[in-house]
Design an enzyme around this catalytic site. Structure first.
Site, short mmCIF file in Angstrom:
data_model
loop_
_atom_site.label_atom_id
_atom_site.label_comp_id
_atom_site.label_asym_id
_atom_site.label_seq_id
_atom_site.Cartn_x
_atom_site.Cartn_y
_atom_site.Cartn_z
N HIS A 1 0.84 -1.20 0.00
CA HIS A 1 0.00 0.00 0.00
C HIS A 1 0.88 1.24 0.00
O HIS A 1 2.08 1.18 0.33
CB HIS A 1 -0.91 -0.01 1.24
CG HIS A 1 -2.08 -0.93 1.11
ND1 HIS A 1 -3.14 -0.93 2.00
CD2 HIS A 1 -2.37 -1.87 0.17
CE1 HIS A 1 -4.03 -1.84 1.62
NE2 HIS A 1 -3.59 -2.42 0.53
N GLU B 1 1.03 3.72 2.03
CA GLU B 1 1.57 4.03 3.36
C GLU B 1 2.73 3.08 3.72
O GLU B 1 3.76 3.52 4.24
CB GLU B 1 0.47 3.92 4.42
CG GLU B 1 -0.67 4.91 4.22
CD GLU B 1 -1.82 4.36 3.37
OE1 GLU B 1 -1.57 3.54 2.47
OE2 GLU B 1 -2.97 4.77 3.62
N1 CYT Z 1 -5.39 3.72 2.26
C1 CYT Z 1 -5.10 2.76 1.34
C2 CYT Z 1 -6.00 1.78 1.03
C3 CYT Z 1 -5.66 0.85 0.08
N2 CYT Z 1 -4.47 0.90 -0.51
C4 CYT Z 1 -3.58 1.85 -0.20
O1 CYT Z 1 -2.46 1.90 -0.76
N3 CYT Z 1 -3.91 2.79 0.73
#
Ligand code: CYT
Length: 155
Positions: free
Chosen positions: A53, A55
């Site tokens: 992801h 983050e």
């Molecule tokens: N907040 C998120 C949800 C799903 N994928 C991500 O990269 N970020």
């Protein structure tokens, strides 16, 4: 203190995945002392990694940039509310300030499961999302006990 320019940067990262195909439209920027430590977007598809992801990818890059797993004093800007995995990673990293743009419901509206995972957690981990059962603790507890004993010898 919140700075819109950093949310705009996280959003630029998210938009890179609208034009490109690395993964979902999520971007993230990590700041320390007013300076960018890392910026990243979701790389789930390009890395064949469901944990990549925006983050998580930004936290990994920040750890490499700063030479530590401890991101105390860093702030995280993300274009969308962190999912439970990322929320945990942020807490493990000792980041204490998160700014997000889109909500988990916004992510659900375009097909992402963030809100569904929060619902599963809020329901006490019960439901058909995941079968989670405990077994053979007597087999596994030894490593914990040995770890604790070994750590104690260090002090
Ligand atoms: N907040 C998120 C949800 C799903 N994928 C991500 O990269 N970020």
């Amino acid at each position: 203190m919140y700075r819109k320019e950093f949310m705009a940067m996280a959003n630029e990262e998210a938009k890179a995945n609208v034009n490109g195909s690395d993964g979902g439209p999520f971007g993230c920027v990590i700041i320390k002392d007013g300076k960018v430590v890392s910026r990243a977007h979701n790389q789930v598809l390009v890395d064949h990694d469901p944990t990549a992801h925006g983050e998580i990818t930004a936290i990994r890059k920040a750890g490499q940039a700063l030479g530590t797993h401890d991101l105390t004093g860093c702030e995280l800007y993300t274009s969308a509310m962190p999912c439970p995995m990322c929320l945990s990673a942020i807490i493990w990293a000792n980041i204490k300030q998160v700014y997000y743009g889109n909500t988990a419901d916004d992510a659900a509206a375009i097909g992402f499961r963030d809100a569904a995972i929060y619902d599963f957690i809020n329901a006490g981990l019960k439901g058909d999302m995941l079968a989670l059962t405990q077994h053979d603790r007597e087999l596994t507890i030894g490593a914990f006990k040995d770890y604790q004993s070994a750590q104690k010898k260090l002090y």
